[in-house]
Design a protein around this motif. Sequence first.
Motif, PDB file in Angstrom:
ATOM      1  N   SER A  12      57.750  55.559  34.537  1.00  0.00           N
ATOM      2  CA  SER A  12      57.476  54.437  35.516  1.00  0.00           C
ATOM      3  C   SER A  12      56.451  54.809  36.377  1.00  0.00           C
ATOM      4  O   SER A  12      55.819  54.116  37.105  1.00  0.00           O
ATOM      5  CB  SER A  12      58.717  54.238  36.398  1.00  0.00           C
ATOM      6  N   PHE A  13      56.032  56.301  36.348  1.00  0.00           N
ATOM      7  CA  PHE A  13      55.171  56.782  37.389  1.00  0.00           C
ATOM      8  C   PHE A  13      55.365  56.390  38.829  1.00  0.00           C
ATOM      9  O   PHE A  13      54.512  56.131  39.473  1.00  0.00           O
ATOM     10  CB  PHE A  13      53.541  56.292  37.013  1.00  0.00           C
ATOM     11  N   GLY A  14      56.788  56.592  39.022  1.00  0.00           N
ATOM     12  CA  GLY A  14      57.144  55.990  40.331  1.00  0.00           C
ATOM     13  C   GLY A  14      57.242  57.125  41.256  1.00  0.00           C
ATOM     14  O   GLY A  14      57.463  57.261  42.567  1.00  0.00           O
ATOM     15  N   SER A  15      57.374  58.451  40.694  1.00  0.00           N
ATOM     16  CA  SER A  15      57.411  59.634  41.539  1.00  0.00           C
ATOM     17  C   SER A  15      56.239  60.294  42.071  1.00  0.00           C
ATOM     18  O   SER A  15      55.211  59.754  41.711  1.00  0.00           O
ATOM     19  CB  SER A  15      58.070  60.766  40.475  1.00  0.00           C
ATOM     20  N   PRO A  16      56.247  60.878  43.319  1.00  0.00           N
ATOM     21  CA  PRO A  16      54.988  61.432  43.992  1.00  0.00           C
ATOM     22  C   PRO A  16      54.244  62.217  43.040  1.00  0.00           C
ATOM     23  O   PRO A  16      54.667  62.947  42.148  1.00  0.00           O
ATOM     24  CB  PRO A  16      55.739  62.295  45.059  1.00  0.00           C
ATOM     25  N   LEU A  17      52.963  62.056  43.060  1.00  0.00           N
ATOM     26  CA  LEU A  17      52.011  63.071  42.344  1.00  0.00           C
ATOM     27  C   LEU A  17      52.449  64.554  42.836  1.00  0.00           C
ATOM     28  O   LEU A  17      52.571  64.881  43.747  1.00  0.00           O
ATOM     29  CB  LEU A  17      50.529  62.630  42.730  1.00  0.00           C
ATOM     30  N   PRO A  18      52.303  65.332  41.940  1.00  0.00           N
ATOM     31  CA  PRO A  18      52.567  66.835  41.858  1.00  0.00           C
ATOM     32  C   PRO A  18      51.324  67.427  42.948  1.00  0.00           C
ATOM     33  O   PRO A  18      50.115  66.574  42.988  1.00  0.00           O
ATOM     34  CB  PRO A  18      52.429  67.390  40.766  1.00  0.00           C
ATOM     35  N   GLU A  19      51.146  68.571  43.371  1.00  0.00           N
ATOM     36  CA  GLU A  19      50.440  69.226  44.140  1.00  0.00           C
ATOM     37  C   GLU A  19      49.050  69.484  43.202  1.00  0.00           C
ATOM     38  O   GLU A  19      49.398  69.749  41.842  1.00  0.00           O
ATOM     39  CB  GLU A  19      50.826  70.540  44.692  1.00  0.00           C
ATOM     40  N   SER A  20      47.934  69.356  43.802  1.00  0.00           N
ATOM     41  CA  SER A  20      46.649  69.772  42.912  1.00  0.00           C
ATOM     42  C   SER A  20      46.769  71.094  42.192  1.00  0.00           C
ATOM     43  O   SER A  20      46.181  71.258  41.204  1.00  0.00           O
ATOM     44  CB  SER A  20      45.573  69.634  43.945  1.00  0.00           C
ATOM     45  N   SER A  21      47.442  72.176  42.817  1.00  0.00           N
ATOM     46  CA  SER A  21      47.756  73.292  42.213  1.00  0.00           C
ATOM     47  C   SER A  21      48.442  73.388  40.906  1.00  0.00           C
ATOM     48  O   SER A  21      47.944  73.926  40.043  1.00  0.00           O
ATOM     49  CB  SER A  21      48.093  74.356  43.241  1.00  0.00           C
ATOM     50  N   ASN A  22      49.359  72.297  41.013  1.00  0.00           N
ATOM     51  CA  ASN A  22      50.227  72.071  39.779  1.00  0.00           C
ATOM     52  C   ASN A  22      49.553  71.704  38.795  1.00  0.00           C
ATOM     53  O   ASN A  22      49.827  71.750  37.566  1.00  0.00           O
ATOM     54  CB  ASN A  22      51.698  71.643  40.304  1.00  0.00           C
ATOM     55  N   LEU A  23      48.960  70.603  38.999  1.00  0.00           N
ATOM     56  CA  LEU A  23      48.079  69.758  38.144  1.00  0.00           C
ATOM     57  C   LEU A  23      47.112  70.629  37.457  1.00  0.00           C
ATOM     58  O   LEU A  23      46.794  70.603  36.288  1.00  0.00           O
ATOM     59  CB  LEU A  23      47.396  68.617  38.787  1.00  0.00           C
ATOM     60  N   GLY A  24      46.249  71.499  37.990  1.00  0.00           N
ATOM     61  CA  GLY A  24      45.597  72.474  37.631  1.00  0.00           C
ATOM     62  C   GLY A  24      46.201  73.511  36.784  1.00  0.00           C
ATOM     63  O   GLY A  24      45.620  73.727  35.670  1.00  0.00           O
ATOM     64  N   ALA A  25      47.459  74.045  37.085  1.00  0.00           N
ATOM     65  CA  ALA A  25      47.763  74.764  36.185  1.00  0.00           C
ATOM     66  C   ALA A  25      48.359  74.194  34.873  1.00  0.00           C
ATOM     67  O   ALA A  25      48.444  74.840  33.880  1.00  0.00           O
ATOM     68  CB  ALA A  25      49.222  75.372  37.015  1.00  0.00           C
ATOM     69  N   ALA A  26      48.889  72.991  35.095  1.00  0.00           N
ATOM     70  CA  ALA A  26      49.398  72.150  33.852  1.00  0.00           C
ATOM     71  C   ALA A  26      48.170  71.843  32.839  1.00  0.00           C
ATOM     72  O   ALA A  26      48.268  72.025  31.739  1.00  0.00           O
ATOM     73  CB  ALA A  26      50.011  70.732  34.537  1.00  0.00           C
ATOM     74  N   ALA A  27      46.848  71.872  33.465  1.00  0.00           N
ATOM     75  CA  ALA A  27      45.649  71.471  32.592  1.00  0.00           C
ATOM     76  C   ALA A  27      45.480  72.778  31.938  1.00  0.00           C
ATOM     77  O   ALA A  27      44.988  72.879  30.677  1.00  0.00           O
ATOM     78  CB  ALA A  27      44.594  70.880  33.500  1.00  0.00           C
ATOM     79  N   LEU A  28      45.361  73.954  32.529  1.00  0.00           N
ATOM     80  CA  LEU A  28      45.268  75.324  31.885  1.00  0.00           C
ATOM     81  C   LEU A  28      46.146  75.529  30.699  1.00  0.00           C
ATOM     82  O   LEU A  28      45.657  75.971  29.819  1.00  0.00           O
ATOM     83  CB  LEU A  28      45.179  76.284  33.059  1.00  0.00           C
ATOM     84  N   LEU A  29      47.499  75.054  31.070  1.00  0.00           N
ATOM     85  CA  LEU A  29      48.668  75.372  30.104  1.00  0.00           C
ATOM     86  C   LEU A  29      48.244  74.573  28.817  1.00  0.00           C
ATOM     87  O   LEU A  29      48.297  74.930  27.696  1.00  0.00           O
ATOM     88  CB  LEU A  29      49.974  75.134  30.556  1.00  0.00           C
ATOM     89  N   LEU A  30      47.922  73.437  28.956  1.00  0.00           N
ATOM     90  CA  LEU A  30      48.006  72.182  27.906  1.00  0.00           C
ATOM     91  C   LEU A  30      46.528  72.320  27.240  1.00  0.00           C
ATOM     92  O   LEU A  30      46.471  71.993  25.982  1.00  0.00           O
ATOM     93  CB  LEU A  30      48.078  70.803  28.558  1.00  0.00           C
ATOM     94  N   ILE A  31      45.531  72.952  27.823  1.00  0.00           N
ATOM     95  CA  ILE A  31      44.353  73.038  27.090  1.00  0.00           C
ATOM     96  C   ILE A  31      44.478  73.914  26.039  1.00  0.00           C
ATOM     97  O   ILE A  31      43.659  74.159  24.890  1.00  0.00           O
ATOM     98  CB  ILE A  31      43.251  73.752  27.989  1.00  0.00           C
ATOM     99  N   TYR A  32      45.602  74.971  25.838  1.00  0.00           N
ATOM    100  CA  TYR A  32      45.989  75.768  24.755  1.00  0.00           C
ATOM    101  C   TYR A  32      46.198  75.063  23.476  1.00  0.00           C
ATOM    102  O   TYR A  32      45.851  75.391  22.525  1.00  0.00           O
ATOM    103  CB  TYR A  32      47.109  76.466  25.081  1.00  0.00           C
ATOM    104  N   ALA A  33      46.626  73.569  23.627  1.00  0.00           N
ATOM    105  CA  ALA A  33      46.633  72.823  22.590  1.00  0.00           C
ATOM    106  C   ALA A  33      45.518  72.240  22.072  1.00  0.00           C
ATOM    107  O   ALA A  33      45.636  71.546  20.872  1.00  0.00           O
ATOM    108  CB  ALA A  33      47.783  71.565  23.059  1.00  0.00           C
ATOM    109  N   PHE A  34      44.474  72.406  22.618  1.00  0.00           N
ATOM    110  CA  PHE A  34      42.984  71.928  22.338  1.00  0.00           C
ATOM    111  C   PHE A  34      42.285  72.921  21.861  1.00  0.00           C
ATOM    112  O   PHE A  34      40.955  72.643  21.907  1.00  0.00           O
ATOM    113  CB  PHE A  34      42.556  71.019  23.537  1.00  0.00           C
ATOM    114  N   VAL A  35      42.737  74.052  21.803  1.00  0.00           N
ATOM    115  CA  VAL A  35      41.777  75.097  21.291  1.00  0.00           C
ATOM    116  C   VAL A  35      42.016  75.628  19.814  1.00  0.00           C
ATOM    117  O   VAL A  35      43.117  75.360  19.560  1.00  0.00           O
ATOM    118  CB  VAL A  35      41.797  76.424  22.298  1.00  0.00           C
ATOM    119  N   GLY A  36      41.210  76.134  19.256  1.00  0.00           N
ATOM    120  CA  GLY A  36      41.592  76.632  17.717  1.00  0.00           C
ATOM    121  C   GLY A  36      40.534  75.794  17.118  1.00  0.00           C
ATOM    122  O   GLY A  36      40.285  76.216  15.819  1.00  0.00           O
ATOM    123  N   PHE A  37      39.959  74.768  17.398  1.00  0.00           N
ATOM    124  CA  PHE A  37      38.791  74.181  16.653  1.00  0.00           C
ATOM    125  C   PHE A  37      37.595  74.790  16.363  1.00  0.00           C
ATOM    126  O   PHE A  37      36.905  74.784  15.141  1.00  0.00           O
ATOM    127  CB  PHE A  37      38.264  72.723  17.320  1.00  0.00           C
TER     128      PHE A  37
END
Length: 435
Positions: A188-213
Amino acid sequence: MPEKPSPEIQEKLPRNLGLWGVWMLVVNGLIGAGIFGLPSGAARLAGEYSVLIYAFCAILILPVILCFAELGSYFRGTGGPIRYGKLAFGSFVGFQGGWLYYLARLISFAANTVLLTDSIGYFLPIASEGSGRLISLAITCGALSLINILGSVESIRSMTIFTIIKFSVLIGLVFGGFAILGPDVLPSFGSPLPESSNLGAAALLLIYAFVGFEGAVVPAGEAKRPERDMPLGLLLGLVIVAVLYMLIQLVTQAAVPNLSDSNTPLLDASSSLFGNTGAVILMIGVATSVIANLIGSMFSATRITYALALEKSLPKWFGEVHIKYLTPSNSVLFFGMAAFILAAFGSFTFLAAMTVLSRLFLYIMSCAAIPVLRPRFKEQSPFILRGGYLVPVLGILACLWLMIQVSWTSVWLTGVLIIIGSVLYWFGRDQKKEA
């Protein structure tokens, strides 16, 4: 002025890899073991907005992939980051490119070993707790090292089988989740947006799924039509994989209410949707995907240290071959022991973030190589990125932004590993002088 590749070498390595082959290599490189463990970490950091982080990561990695597409089109034979760094910046940088690639493989191997142990612990808890965990990790690293020393990896001829299994399991989870949960899958995207530091940490974590090419770049340099097949294969692979990842995240967070606390998110989701049978099927998918990834990673990475030793860029110990099995046994043993130590002291999410840092250094080096190498190769390369050097700059900026998100622990550990590589390089250099 540095020499251009020899025409004779180019003729011996004709371009015979088509679009399908490039796409398969990209997809196999991107879809490893990460997606089986990342959804919980993403949910913990970004909540229901985690699905959007996958799309953001795909956009973030796009300029880097485009840079590799251009670099791959420069060479008809064996290219890769090692060669890019050496041709552009000299032997030391080229060595560091190879060492960073090796580190990425090593740390990824450790992360996937942890994931495999956690997955086994889903059915056998003692295997993932306390001393049982250490024993499981030691058995896994030891058994895979033995397989590589004996040369049994050569009996695995077709990675396509594992790709089919991975896709079947993952697509089955997505279709099953949408069929059972229906509209509840959509956030629903009704919850508050996470803190910017958490969003950055999430991007760093998920970029792992896009490496290896980058593992596909070397053979992709022999593509029949690199000006079309390289960018199209890379882009198609990126788009399809990104969409699949997003669908998996949607289903997983809808099926597992406490997703952020799960060590085996996809196993929990499959169990919730399909019961024990679903968990067993997904476990088969995890095991085949992870084990194939581990064997391939160890096989290729140990050949890097072996080859660098032959060039006398590493101590000759790494280049010694087993007298009976004719395999680089010392390189295999070093890799196996280092992987066990990393796996023993790190969680999957920590190691996943750590391997991203070494890859980011590698990507920055490769993007920075384009302004140096393009003037030498632009006349013989049919694929040159438009916009001058805008794409390489965007790729470097994206990597630098991701680096800012890295924890200091990951930074100093990666720095220590790079220093170790530098020391080994200087030992190898002294050895070369003595010879």
